[in-house]
Design an enzyme around this catalytic site. Structure first.
Site, short mmCIF file in Angstrom:
data_model
loop_
_atom_site.label_atom_id
_atom_site.label_comp_id
_atom_site.label_asym_id
_atom_site.label_seq_id
_atom_site.Cartn_x
_atom_site.Cartn_y
_atom_site.Cartn_z
N ALA A 21 -56.91 -53.05 21.15
CA ALA A 21 -56.57 -54.44 21.51
C ALA A 21 -55.35 -54.97 20.76
O ALA A 21 -54.36 -55.38 21.38
CB ALA A 21 -57.78 -55.33 21.26
N ALA A 22 -55.41 -54.99 19.43
CA ALA A 22 -54.31 -55.61 18.67
C ALA A 22 -53.05 -54.75 18.76
O ALA A 22 -51.96 -55.27 19.03
CB ALA A 22 -54.73 -55.79 17.21
N ARG A 32 -42.05 -56.08 26.35
CA ARG A 32 -41.61 -57.09 27.33
C ARG A 32 -40.33 -57.77 26.87
O ARG A 32 -39.49 -58.14 27.67
CB ARG A 32 -42.70 -58.17 27.49
CG ARG A 32 -43.67 -57.87 28.59
CD ARG A 32 -44.76 -58.94 28.68
NE ARG A 32 -46.01 -58.26 28.95
CZ ARG A 32 -47.07 -58.27 28.18
NH1 ARG A 32 -47.10 -58.96 27.06
NH2 ARG A 32 -48.14 -57.58 28.51
N CYS A 55 -66.09 -54.31 23.98
CA CYS A 55 -66.99 -55.41 24.33
C CYS A 55 -67.82 -55.09 25.57
O CYS A 55 -68.90 -55.64 25.78
CB CYS A 55 -66.18 -56.68 24.62
SG CYS A 55 -64.89 -57.01 23.42
N VAL A 92 -52.80 -41.51 11.65
CA VAL A 92 -51.89 -41.81 10.53
C VAL A 92 -52.68 -41.62 9.24
O VAL A 92 -53.78 -42.19 9.07
CB VAL A 92 -51.30 -43.23 10.66
CG1 VAL A 92 -50.51 -43.60 9.42
CG2 VAL A 92 -50.42 -43.29 11.90
N ASP A 297 -59.21 -56.47 13.94
CA ASP A 297 -60.38 -56.37 13.06
C ASP A 297 -60.03 -55.94 11.64
O ASP A 297 -60.91 -55.95 10.77
CB ASP A 297 -61.36 -55.34 13.63
CG ASP A 297 -62.13 -55.87 14.83
OD1 ASP A 297 -61.88 -57.02 15.25
OD2 ASP A 297 -62.99 -55.12 15.35
N ASN A 319 -56.57 -59.64 20.46
CA ASN A 319 -55.57 -59.75 21.53
C ASN A 319 -54.52 -60.80 21.20
O ASN A 319 -53.33 -60.61 21.44
CB ASN A 319 -56.26 -60.06 22.86
CG ASN A 319 -56.84 -58.80 23.47
OD1 ASN A 319 -56.10 -57.97 23.99
ND2 ASN A 319 -58.14 -58.62 23.36
N TRP A 448 -75.51 -87.07 31.18
CA TRP A 448 -75.03 -86.86 29.80
C TRP A 448 -75.13 -85.36 29.53
O TRP A 448 -76.22 -84.81 29.46
CB TRP A 448 -75.89 -87.62 28.78
CG TRP A 448 -75.53 -89.07 28.70
CD1 TRP A 448 -76.07 -90.09 29.42
CD2 TRP A 448 -74.55 -89.65 27.84
NE1 TRP A 448 -75.48 -91.27 29.08
CE2 TRP A 448 -74.54 -91.04 28.10
CE3 TRP A 448 -73.66 -89.16 26.89
CZ2 TRP A 448 -73.69 -91.92 27.44
CZ3 TRP A 448 -72.83 -90.03 26.21
CH2 TRP A 448 -72.84 -91.40 26.50
N ARG A 456 -74.26 -87.71 20.39
CA ARG A 456 -74.81 -89.06 20.22
C ARG A 456 -75.83 -89.09 19.09
O ARG A 456 -75.84 -89.98 18.25
CB ARG A 456 -75.47 -89.53 21.52
CG ARG A 456 -74.46 -90.02 22.53
CD ARG A 456 -75.09 -90.28 23.86
NE ARG A 456 -76.17 -91.27 23.80
CZ ARG A 456 -76.76 -91.77 24.89
NH1 ARG A 456 -76.38 -91.38 26.08
NH2 ARG A 456 -77.71 -92.65 24.79
C1 LIG Z 1 -70.33 -52.93 21.35
C2 LIG Z 1 -69.27 -53.96 21.06
C3 LIG Z 1 -69.27 -55.17 21.75
C4 LIG Z 1 -68.30 -56.13 21.48
N1 LIG Z 1 -68.33 -57.31 22.17
C5 LIG Z 1 -67.39 -58.26 21.92
C6 LIG Z 1 -67.38 -59.49 22.64
O1 LIG Z 1 -68.23 -59.70 23.52
N2 LIG Z 1 -66.42 -60.40 22.35
C7 LIG Z 1 -65.45 -60.18 21.40
O2 LIG Z 1 -64.57 -61.03 21.20
N3 LIG Z 1 -65.42 -59.01 20.70
C8 LIG Z 1 -66.37 -58.06 20.94
N4 LIG Z 1 -66.34 -56.86 20.25
C9 LIG Z 1 -65.32 -56.67 19.19
C10 LIG Z 1 -64.01 -56.13 19.75
O3 LIG Z 1 -64.25 -54.95 20.46
C11 LIG Z 1 -63.08 -55.86 18.59
O4 LIG Z 1 -62.90 -57.05 17.86
C12 LIG Z 1 -61.71 -55.37 19.05
O5 LIG Z 1 -61.82 -54.14 19.70
C13 LIG Z 1 -60.77 -55.24 17.86
O6 LIG Z 1 -59.56 -54.72 18.27
P1 LIG Z 1 -58.62 -53.95 17.25
O7 LIG Z 1 -57.45 -53.50 18.02
O8 LIG Z 1 -58.42 -54.78 16.04
O9 LIG Z 1 -59.49 -52.72 16.72
P2 LIG Z 1 -60.17 -51.52 17.51
O10 LIG Z 1 -60.55 -51.90 18.87
O11 LIG Z 1 -61.22 -50.98 16.59
O12 LIG Z 1 -58.98 -50.46 17.60
C14 LIG Z 1 -58.46 -49.84 16.48
C15 LIG Z 1 -57.92 -48.51 16.94
O13 LIG Z 1 -57.22 -47.92 15.87
C16 LIG Z 1 -57.47 -46.53 15.86
N5 LIG Z 1 -57.20 -46.08 14.50
C17 LIG Z 1 -57.83 -46.49 13.36
N6 LIG Z 1 -57.28 -45.89 12.28
C18 LIG Z 1 -56.29 -45.10 12.76
C19 LIG Z 1 -55.37 -44.23 12.13
N7 LIG Z 1 -55.34 -44.06 10.80
N8 LIG Z 1 -54.48 -43.55 12.90
C20 LIG Z 1 -54.50 -43.72 14.27
N9 LIG Z 1 -55.36 -44.51 14.91
C21 LIG Z 1 -56.24 -45.21 14.16
C22 LIG Z 1 -58.92 -46.41 16.28
O14 LIG Z 1 -59.20 -45.14 16.82
C23 LIG Z 1 -59.03 -47.52 17.32
O15 LIG Z 1 -58.80 -47.07 18.64
C24 LIG Z 1 -67.30 -55.87 20.50
C25 LIG Z 1 -67.30 -54.65 19.80
C26 LIG Z 1 -68.27 -53.71 20.08
C27 LIG Z 1 -68.25 -52.41 19.31
#
Ligand SMILES: Cc1cc2nc3c(=O)[nH]c(=O)nc-3n(C[C@H](O)[C@H](O)[C@H](O)COP(=O)(O)OP(=O)(O)OC[C@H]3O[C@@H](n4cnc5c(N)ncnc54)[C@H](O)[C@@H]3O)c2cc1C
Length: 467
Positions: A21-22, A32, A55, A92, A297, A319, A448, A456
């Site tokens: 995501a991030a 872009r 999620c 990495v 995260d 995001n 309400w 209230r």
């Molecule tokens: C079951 C579940 C349900 C969820 N439901 C919700 C919800 O309903 N609403 C909500 O807001 N959030 C929800 N979340 C949380 C959400 O998925 C996370 O907050 C989000 O994915 C965080 O995005 P990110 O990019 O920070 O990290 P991540 O999605 O964890 O992505 C990090 C990526 O970095 C990669 N990575 C890590 N270290 C390295 C490295 N050294 N070298 C190369 N790659 C690396 C990993 O493989 C991973 O793909 C849920 C999470 C889970 C597990």
């Protein structure tokens, strides 16, 4: 090497660590704004997938979402077609801040090489907690952090003849997984260390969740610390043991929380906060490092209600962080001001929502407050389908400033919390909320709205307490 050639030609290079995501939001937004002639983008992802929705895993496992691919927003090929040099299955393993380069290892071949960067984005996410208990690595014990985890769990469910599932942990992932397993016809037990499920709520609201889950046929075991995951002769998990009891299990799902994945950043000497997450400024730049950015995260976020840093691992923030980082790297200007702590989830037809502070957060912050809890309905009482809803509101003593809201109810309960999230962000008082011009018609709410009824009552309690 082609990459050094790119730098010699004057083109800058953005390196992204983490392809979900991030990380990929940052990469996509930077792309872009800057074309490949100006900015080369290299993204390293150690897993098999990019831009996937963790999620959605509970809904995939539960069968509401038809397949893994539905959870992938953008494939590696799509990213590459947009001019992002994506290196899958590449981890990495080191950041050389002084030298401006990262060391990456091909997960399959083990080959390692260094890649220089002009700008670096750290988006390594969170790591799930895995208790150091006997049996925790036994077949049949599953986490649900990644799509690979989801696939492994589904394979176990397809193989397992027994129908007893134990979920360890009753945060939102635990309760969502309880629903998924119920949907698949399992007898579900949820073992939880806290006094009530959903410890992001106050215990009095968590109790409503527990009662509803029990009503769904889920066995709720609270205040119980897991001591072992006993295995059978075949080596597979057969139970979850606590100090006082043993709960038979054909499959175990762990959902006991996550911590920021910041070991790389720590080894590189980057600044971490009290919760172990990277510290950034509002532009999502790692504090003290002009060309290093972090989001998702792996970072701590500013809580706008208390003014303190917290770790809140949610996709909604990840995001937004990525978007802000990509805009700044791409030459624009964007900031992430902070969060008010809004979250929504559900277990079967029960919707659970919260924003702002719980009682214990407010106390910890040294705030005096009143609480108001009200029962109302999702629609006008006479309109078909009206269902009960409980709203709890915290407002500051004397000032009446809104501090937090929690909602538990059926259809229409969860997203009502967004009204309170906006009011919190705007710094409104409970009294100001009572005048909010919300939409009304009998199929949508009582005249309400339940949130306004709570406002209230909170207003009246602030007045009484101040008198
Ligand atoms: C079951 C579940 C349900 C969820 N439901 C919700 C919800 O309903 N609403 C909500 O807001 N959030 C929800 N979340 C949380 C959400 O998925 C996370 O907050 C989000 O994915 C965080 O995005 P990110 O990019 O920070 O990290 P991540 O999605 O964890 O992505 C990090 C990526 O970095 C990669 N990575 C890590 N270290 C390295 C490295 N050294 N070298 C190369 N790659 C690396 C990993 O493989 C991973 O793909 C849920 C999470 C889970 C597990």
């Amino acid at each position: 090497m082609s990459m050094s050639g790119a730098r010699e030609s004057g083109r800058r290079r953005l390196v992204v660590i983490g392809g979900d995501a991030a990380g990929m939001s940052a990469a996509s937004q930077a792309r872009r704004l800057k074309d490949p002639g100006e900015l080369e983008i290299v993204a390293f992802e150690r897993g098999h997938f990019t831009s996937y929705s963790a999620c959605g895993i509970p809904y995939w496992v539960g069968g509401e979402v038809s397949g893994r691919d539905r959870l992938i927003a953008r494939t590696p090929e799509e990213h590459r077609a947009r001019g992002i040099d994506l290196r899958l299955r590449t981890e990495v393993t080191g950041i050389d801040v002084a030298g401006g380069r990262v060391r990456a290892r091909d997960v399959d071949s083990g080959d390692e090489s260094w890649t220089p960067y002009d700008q670096l984005v750290i988006a390594t996410g969170a790591r799930p907690l895995r208790p150091d208990l006997p049996g925790v690595d036994a077949p049949g014990v599953h986490g649900v952090q990644t799509l690979d985890d989801g696939e492994a769990l589904l394979a176990t469910l397809a193989r397992t003849r027994g129908r007893r599932a134990v979920v360890v942990g009753a945060g939102y992932i635990g309760v969502e997984m309880a629903e998924a397993l119920i949907r698949r016809g399992y007898e579900v037990t949820v073992v939880n260390r806290a006094e009530e499920p959903m410890s992001t709520l106050d215990p009095d609201m968590g109790r409503l969740v527990r009662e509803a889950m029990e009503g769904m046929g889920i066995t709720m075991v609270n205040g119980a610390e897991v001591t072992a995951l006993p295995t059978g002769d075949d080596g597979r998990v057969r139970a979850v043991a606590t100090r006082d009891a043993e709960f038979p299990a054909d499959v175990v799902v762990l959902g006991i929380g996550v911590r920021p994945q910041t070991s790389l950043a720590a080894a590189a000497g980057l600044p971490l906060g009290g919760h172990g997450g990277l510290l950034t400024d509002r532009a999502m730049r790692v504090r003290g490092h002009e060309n290093i950015w972090a989001g998702g995260d792996c970072v701590e976020v500013l809580d706008l209600v208390t003014g303190q840093e917290r770790h809140i691992p949610l996709g909604t923030h990840a995001n937004k962080h990525g978007q802000v980082i990509g805009t700044n790297v791409g030459g624009g200007y964007a900031t992430f001001p902070g969060v008010v702590g809004t979250a929504v989830s559900k277990v079967c037809d029960l919707e659970i929502a919260r924003t702002g502070l719980r009682e214990k957060d407010a106390r910890r912050a040294g705030l005096r407050f009143v609480t108001a809890t009200i029962e109302s309905t999702s629609r006008a009482g006479y309109y078909p389908g009206a269902s009960p809803m409980t709203v709890k509101m915290l407002a500051e003593h004397r000032t009446g400033r809104l501090l937090g809201v929690q909602i538990v109810g059926r259809e229409g309960a969860g997203k009502r919390v967004d009204i309170a999230a906006v009011a919190l962000t705007a710094g409104m008082t409970a009294e100001q909320m009572t005048a909010l011009d919300l939409g009304y018609a009998p199929p949508f709410s009582p005249v309400w709205d339940p949130v306004l009824v709570a406002a209230r009552k909170a207003t009246a309690k602030v007045r009484e307490a101040g008198a």
